[in-house]
Design a protein around this motif. Structure first.
Motif, PDB file in Angstrom:
ATOM      1  N   CYS A   9      70.393  70.843  59.211  1.00 49.25           N
ATOM      2  CA  CYS A   9      71.680  71.377  59.633  1.00 49.25           C
ATOM      3  C   CYS A   9      72.358  70.407  60.605  1.00 49.25           C
ATOM      4  O   CYS A   9      71.713  69.522  61.178  1.00 49.25           O
ATOM      5  CB  CYS A   9      71.457  72.732  60.326  1.00 49.25           C
ATOM      6  SG  CYS A   9      72.957  73.507  60.978  1.00 49.25           S
ATOM      7  N   LEU A  10      73.643  70.610  60.817  1.00 50.64           N
ATOM      8  CA  LEU A  10      74.376  69.819  61.815  1.00 50.64           C
ATOM      9  C   LEU A  10      73.737  69.923  63.195  1.00 50.64           C
ATOM     10  O   LEU A  10      73.788  68.986  63.977  1.00 50.64           O
ATOM     11  CB  LEU A  10      75.820  70.304  61.920  1.00 50.64           C
ATOM     12  CG  LEU A  10      76.759  69.933  60.794  1.00 50.64           C
ATOM     13  CD1 LEU A  10      78.132  70.552  61.034  1.00 50.64           C
ATOM     14  CD2 LEU A  10      76.887  68.438  60.665  1.00 50.64           C
ATOM     15  N   CYS A  11      73.122  71.076  63.488  1.00 52.11           N
ATOM     16  CA  CYS A  11      72.520  71.292  64.815  1.00 52.11           C
ATOM     17  C   CYS A  11      71.138  70.660  64.942  1.00 52.11           C
ATOM     18  O   CYS A  11      70.546  70.669  66.014  1.00 52.11           O
ATOM     19  CB  CYS A  11      72.457  72.784  65.126  1.00 52.11           C
ATOM     20  SG  CYS A  11      71.239  73.706  64.151  1.00 52.11           S
ATOM     21  N   TRP A  21      70.859  80.043  54.835  1.00 52.04           N
ATOM     22  CA  TRP A  21      71.598  78.792  54.971  1.00 52.04           C
ATOM     23  C   TRP A  21      72.826  78.806  54.076  1.00 52.04           C
ATOM     24  O   TRP A  21      72.839  79.458  53.025  1.00 52.04           O
ATOM     25  CB  TRP A  21      70.700  77.612  54.617  1.00 52.04           C
ATOM     26  CG  TRP A  21      69.701  77.297  55.709  1.00 52.04           C
ATOM     27  CD1 TRP A  21      68.838  78.180  56.289  1.00 52.04           C
ATOM     28  CD2 TRP A  21      69.488  76.057  56.349  1.00 52.04           C
ATOM     29  NE1 TRP A  21      68.087  77.551  57.235  1.00 52.04           N
ATOM     30  CE2 TRP A  21      68.464  76.241  57.294  1.00 52.04           C
ATOM     31  CE3 TRP A  21      70.038  74.805  56.201  1.00 52.04           C
ATOM     32  CZ2 TRP A  21      67.998  75.218  58.100  1.00 52.04           C
ATOM     33  CZ3 TRP A  21      69.559  73.771  57.001  1.00 52.04           C
ATOM     34  CH2 TRP A  21      68.564  73.987  57.943  1.00 52.04           C
ATOM     35  N   VAL A  47      78.447  69.770  53.692  1.00 51.78           N
ATOM     36  CA  VAL A  47      77.867  69.947  55.021  1.00 51.78           C
ATOM     37  C   VAL A  47      76.844  71.079  54.925  1.00 51.78           C
ATOM     38  O   VAL A  47      77.144  72.155  54.405  1.00 51.78           O
ATOM     39  CB  VAL A  47      78.956  70.308  56.059  1.00 51.78           C
ATOM     40  CG1 VAL A  47      78.340  70.521  57.429  1.00 51.78           C
ATOM     41  CG2 VAL A  47      80.025  69.229  56.101  1.00 51.78           C
ATOM     42  N   LEU A  49      74.524  73.900  56.651  1.00 53.89           N
ATOM     43  CA  LEU A  49      74.572  74.734  57.848  1.00 53.89           C
ATOM     44  C   LEU A  49      73.433  75.752  57.822  1.00 53.89           C
ATOM     45  O   LEU A  49      73.205  76.395  56.789  1.00 53.89           O
ATOM     46  CB  LEU A  49      75.914  75.461  57.925  1.00 53.89           C
ATOM     47  CG  LEU A  49      77.141  74.539  57.918  1.00 53.89           C
ATOM     48  CD1 LEU A  49      78.388  75.302  57.543  1.00 53.89           C
ATOM     49  CD2 LEU A  49      77.275  73.854  59.258  1.00 53.89           C
ATOM     50  N   CYS A  50      72.748  75.936  58.952  1.00 48.15           N
ATOM     51  CA  CYS A  50      71.566  76.805  58.990  1.00 48.15           C
ATOM     52  C   CYS A  50      71.905  78.287  59.049  1.00 48.15           C
ATOM     53  O   CYS A  50      71.016  79.123  58.938  1.00 48.15           O
ATOM     54  CB  CYS A  50      70.643  76.423  60.141  1.00 48.15           C
ATOM     55  SG  CYS A  50      71.320  76.674  61.785  1.00 48.15           S
ATOM     56  N   CYS A  54      76.261  78.308  63.017  1.00 51.95           N
ATOM     57  CA  CYS A  54      76.711  76.929  62.802  1.00 51.95           C
ATOM     58  C   CYS A  54      77.960  76.881  61.926  1.00 51.95           C
ATOM     59  O   CYS A  54      78.813  76.020  62.105  1.00 51.95           O
ATOM     60  CB  CYS A  54      75.582  76.082  62.217  1.00 51.95           C
ATOM     61  SG  CYS A  54      74.348  75.644  63.473  1.00 51.95           S
ATOM     62  N   ALA A  55      78.075  77.826  60.978  1.00 47.37           N
ATOM     63  CA  ALA A  55      79.290  77.902  60.159  1.00 47.37           C
ATOM     64  C   ALA A  55      80.491  78.249  61.034  1.00 47.37           C
ATOM     65  O   ALA A  55      81.560  77.639  60.923  1.00 47.37           O
ATOM     66  CB  ALA A  55      79.119  78.924  59.040  1.00 47.37           C
ATOM     67  N   SER A  57      80.763  77.677  64.223  1.00 46.63           N
ATOM     68  CA  SER A  57      81.003  76.526  65.085  1.00 46.63           C
ATOM     69  C   SER A  57      81.809  75.449  64.359  1.00 46.63           C
ATOM     70  O   SER A  57      82.741  74.863  64.920  1.00 46.63           O
ATOM     71  CB  SER A  57      79.660  75.967  65.561  1.00 46.63           C
ATOM     72  OG  SER A  57      79.842  74.847  66.382  1.00 46.63           O
ATOM     73  N   LEU A  58      81.466  75.184  63.100  1.00 48.02           N
ATOM     74  CA  LEU A  58      82.206  74.206  62.299  1.00 48.02           C
ATOM     75  C   LEU A  58      83.644  74.666  62.110  1.00 48.02           C
ATOM     76  O   LEU A  58      84.580  73.874  62.262  1.00 48.02           O
ATOM     77  CB  LEU A  58      81.531  74.003  60.939  1.00 48.02           C
ATOM     78  CG  LEU A  58      82.257  73.081  59.964  1.00 48.02           C
ATOM     79  CD1 LEU A  58      82.323  71.651  60.512  1.00 48.02           C
ATOM     80  CD2 LEU A  58      81.573  73.106  58.606  1.00 48.02           C
TER      81      LEU A  58
END
Length: 87
Positions: A9-11, A21, A47, A49-50, A54-55, A57-58
């Motif tokens: 993930c991005l994080c 996810w 992208v 995402l977990c 995180c979605a 946040s994006l």
């Protein structure tokens, strides 16, 4: 021996067996969120995402980027759309 693909993930969290996810595709016109698909996750323009946090946040970061003054945004980019794909 079989190759194992690790998704991150991005994080920074690495995917294990959980199924919450999601994937996103970010373009100059918006973001499209999609349910998890292993084949699609291997695409360069996707992208990983977990989860919902995180979605969100994006999406929040993207909304901040889109708030630029109208004078500095090219004419073709003023019609920003946000898509949400549901399974």
């Amino acid at each position: 021996m079989a190759a194992i693909t690790l998704f991150t993930c991005l994080c920074g969290v690495q995917k294990k067996t959980s199924n919450h996810w999601v994937l996103a595709k970010v373009t100059s016109r918006g973001i499209t969120f999609m349910p998890w698909d292993t084949d699609l996750a291997m695409s360069r323009d996707i992208v990983i995402l977990c989860g919902e946090g995180c979605a969100a946040s994006l999406l929040s970061r993207s909304l901040g980027d889109w708030k630029r003054p109208v004078a500095s945004v090219p004419e073709a980019a003023t019609g920003i759309e946000l898509e949400l794909a549901v399974a």
